[in-house]
Design a protein around this motif. Structure first.
Motif: not given
Length: 129
Positions: A44-73
């Motif tokens: 997601y974003g405004t264009g490929f030349d600007a910062p983007m947000l990616a949403v995906t299932r984990p690459y390793d096939g495991g369960t997605a969980d949140t990191g303590n201290g991780g955040m997107v602003a």
């Protein structure tokens, strides 16, 4: 700007896309691409030349969980937009992690609001000044 994209994980890609399609659309972005396959990496974003947000299932096939201290602003253009986007995120199923308002030290002028998306990823919407 150094950031190319930031990734958040999901356990329910369809639910995540419904949430982020509406939320990112609210702030002027859009879905830029979704790669086919089981993981469903979506940018997601405004264009490929600007910062983007990616949403995906984990690459390793495991369960997605949140990191303590991780955040997107995500920076917005006004305090009114912070209020509106926070409210929109809640209406889309996010949980409240901090109502809109000035954060200490107030002299910095940091006006922010916090939510967790339906997978528990923490998001901040903010305006400085």
């Amino acid at each position: 700007m150094m950031i190319g994209y930031v990734t958040v994980g999901t356990n329910d890609h369809a639910r995540a896309l419904a949430f982020y399609d509406a939320l990112i659309g609210e702030i002027g972005g859009r879905r830029l691409s979704t790669l086919p396959g089981e993981r469903g990496f979506t940018l997601y974003g405004t264009g490929f030349d600007a910062p983007m947000l990616a949403v995906t299932r984990p690459y390793d096939g495991g369960t997605a969980d949140t990191g303590n201290g991780g955040m997107v602003a995500l920076v917005l253009e006004s305090r009114d937009r912070v209020d509106a986007v926070h409210a929109r995120a809640l209406a889309l199923g996010a949980s409240d992690e901090g109502a809109p308002g000035l954060r200490a030290p107030e002299s910095m002028g940091f006006y922010g609001a916090y939510v967790r998306d339906p997978d528990g990823n923490k998001l901040c919407f903010y305006k400085i000044g």
